[in-house]
Design a protein around this motif. Structure first.
Motif, mmCIF file in Angstrom:
data_model
loop_
_atom_site.group_PDB
_atom_site.id
_atom_site.type_symbol
_atom_site.label_atom_id
_atom_site.label_comp_id
_atom_site.label_asym_id
_atom_site.label_seq_id
_atom_site.Cartn_x
_atom_site.Cartn_y
_atom_site.Cartn_z
ATOM 1 N N THR A 1 0.865 -1.138 -0.018
ATOM 2 C CA THR A 1 -0.083 -0.096 -0.082
ATOM 3 C C THR A 1 0.932 1.437 0.147
ATOM 4 O O THR A 1 2.196 1.338 0.278
ATOM 5 C CB THR A 1 -1.079 0.090 1.158
ATOM 6 O OG1 THR A 1 -0.034 -0.001 2.344
ATOM 7 C CG2 THR A 1 -1.608 -1.292 1.316
ATOM 8 N N ASP A 2 0.331 2.448 -0.422
ATOM 9 C CA ASP A 2 0.881 3.551 -0.318
ATOM 10 C C ASP A 2 1.522 3.999 0.973
ATOM 11 O O ASP A 2 2.580 4.248 1.119
ATOM 12 C CB ASP A 2 0.120 4.723 -0.808
ATOM 13 C CG ASP A 2 0.011 4.527 -2.424
ATOM 14 O OD1 ASP A 2 0.610 3.642 -3.346
ATOM 15 O OD2 ASP A 2 -1.006 5.385 -3.127
ATOM 16 N N VAL A 3 0.740 3.819 1.914
ATOM 17 C CA VAL A 3 1.053 4.071 3.599
ATOM 18 C C VAL A 3 2.237 3.312 3.820
ATOM 19 O O VAL A 3 3.245 3.864 4.425
ATOM 20 C CB VAL A 3 -0.256 3.824 4.261
ATOM 21 C CG1 VAL A 3 0.181 3.980 5.803
ATOM 22 C CG2 VAL A 3 -1.480 4.660 3.939
ATOM 23 N N ALA A 4 2.191 1.892 3.609
ATOM 24 C CA ALA A 4 3.253 1.221 3.866
ATOM 25 C C ALA A 4 4.476 1.399 3.069
ATOM 26 O O ALA A 4 5.531 1.522 3.637
ATOM 27 C CB ALA A 4 3.125 -0.316 3.819
ATOM 28 N N GLN A 5 4.573 1.605 1.826
ATOM 29 C CA GLN A 5 5.618 1.946 1.097
ATOM 30 C C GLN A 5 6.354 3.239 1.512
ATOM 31 O O GLN A 5 7.425 3.332 1.345
ATOM 32 C CB GLN A 5 5.158 2.121 -0.642
ATOM 33 C CG GLN A 5 4.859 0.789 -1.006
ATOM 34 C CD GLN A 5 6.031 -0.221 -1.258
ATOM 35 O OE1 GLN A 5 7.084 0.151 -1.645
ATOM 36 N NE2 GLN A 5 5.655 -1.508 -1.018
ATOM 37 N N ALA A 6 5.491 4.277 1.984
ATOM 38 C CA ALA A 6 5.891 5.407 2.089
ATOM 39 C C ALA A 6 6.593 5.374 3.858
ATOM 40 O O ALA A 6 7.217 6.362 4.220
ATOM 41 C CB ALA A 6 5.026 6.617 2.135
ATOM 42 N N GLY A 7 6.457 4.246 4.526
ATOM 43 C CA GLY A 7 6.866 4.288 5.605
ATOM 44 C C GLY A 7 6.079 5.000 6.881
ATOM 45 O O GLY A 7 6.809 5.260 7.824
ATOM 46 N N LEU A 8 4.991 5.212 6.462
ATOM 47 C CA LEU A 8 4.375 6.121 7.268
ATOM 48 C C LEU A 8 3.973 5.423 8.805
ATOM 49 O O LEU A 8 3.560 6.253 9.765
ATOM 50 C CB LEU A 8 2.778 6.737 6.743
ATOM 51 C CG LEU A 8 3.127 7.900 5.609
ATOM 52 C CD1 LEU A 8 1.886 8.164 5.060
ATOM 53 C CD2 LEU A 8 4.140 8.861 6.185
#
Length: 307
Positions: free
Chosen positions: A273-280
């Motif tokens: 997911t974008d959230v996971a890939q961005a490390g948020l």
């Protein structure tokens, strides 16, 4: 006709007196008065000293009573000290109680200790990468009603809210922003343990309607960080001190996040997911962990035993 010599008054003998003339002294004339020999110090008249007041013999019962009072007084003092130590009633012990010290830490601990200007996250990023976060804003302390969503406020009502303090950080690339908060509660240890158990058993930390609220002051990198930009979050009730640690992260460019993820889900290895890939997820957890660690250290100093 002349009167005869006066009659000699007989003196009361006061003891033997040596009337032998000193060697070489002229003998007294016949019938004359023999002078007594003189010594090297004057004669001391009788009763020249004041008669001392007679001292009554010491009465044994008074000594025994005085000793009993001393023993009783020491016993009372020792008993009071022991009782205070056993029951924890002494003011010193109260001051050193972690719950008492932590509850007032929001105003007794400097803001730069609660929320350091810079946080170092060695190995805190995805894949063990290092992170550095810089504080960009600190909110004024507030009530929980002013800083939490209504449902989260209701969830925390069982422990009460003493005060809420928050700050917002950004990463070194200024592409992510994170608001971290500390809820100082009114609960005791059993109350905090019950809340922690409830969060664990009911999985409350994964509910999207219990996400923390952001702090996004105008003129900062987080200015567009609103409710729709919340991407990953954590709510962590502590049990050693009466505090709930909150954190929520998002993109600094203000993009809306359709599917926010709690920290555990966003940190799963291989998540796409974008959230996971961005490390948020790592952002929220890394900042929350370091603020919590700093708070624990400050409370430990407040409760440190005197040397």
């Amino acid at each position: 006709m002349f009167p005869g010599p006066p009659a000699v008054t007989r003196r009361r003998p006061v003891g033997a007196v040596d009337l032998t003339p000193a060697p070489g002294a002229a003998p007294p004339p016949p019938g004359g008065y023999r002078m007594p020999a003189r010594y090297g110090y004057p004669e001391t008249p009788a009763e020249t000293t004041t008669r001392l007041r007679p001292v009554r013999p010491r009465q044994r019962w008074r000594t025994v009573a005085a000793a009993a009072c001393v023993v009783l007084g020491l016993g009372l003092i020792g008993g009071a000290a022991t009782g205070a130590w056993l029951t924890g009633d002494s003011s010193a012990e109260t001051t050193r109680n972690p719950y008492t010290a932590a509850r007032g830490a929001w105003h007794s601990v400097p803001v730069d200790t609660l929320f350091p200007r810079t946080l170092q996250g060695r190995g805190a990023g995805p894949g063990g990468t290092h992170r550095t976060w810089t504080r960009i804003a600190v909110a004024a302390d507030s009530t929980c009603e002013g800083g939490l969503d209504p449902l989260l406020l209701t969830t925390l009502r069982s422990v009460g809210c003493e005060r809420l303090v928050r700050a917002t950080y950004t990463d070194a690339t200024r592409s992510a922003v994170t608001t971290v908060g500390l809820v100082f509660t009114e609960a005791d240890a059993p109350g905090m343990q019950a809340l922690r158990t409830r969060f664990t058993e009911q999985k409350l930390g994964a509910r999207k309607d219990l996400m923390p609220r952001t702090y996004a002051p105008e003129g900062t990198t987080a200015a567009s960080f609103g409710d729709g930009q919340r991407a990953s979050w954590t709510v962590n009730p502590l049990t050693e001190i009466p505090v709930v640690v909150l954190a929520v992260s998002g993109f600094a460019d203000g993009r809306t996040v359709a599917d926010p993820q709690p920290v555990p889900a966003a940190m799963v290895a291989g998540a796409t997911t974008d959230v996971a890939q961005a490390g948020l997820g790592h952002e929220a957890k890394g900042i929350a962990d370091r603020v919590e660690r700093g708070l624990r250290g400050a409370v430990a100093e407040l409760t440190e035993q005197p040397r």
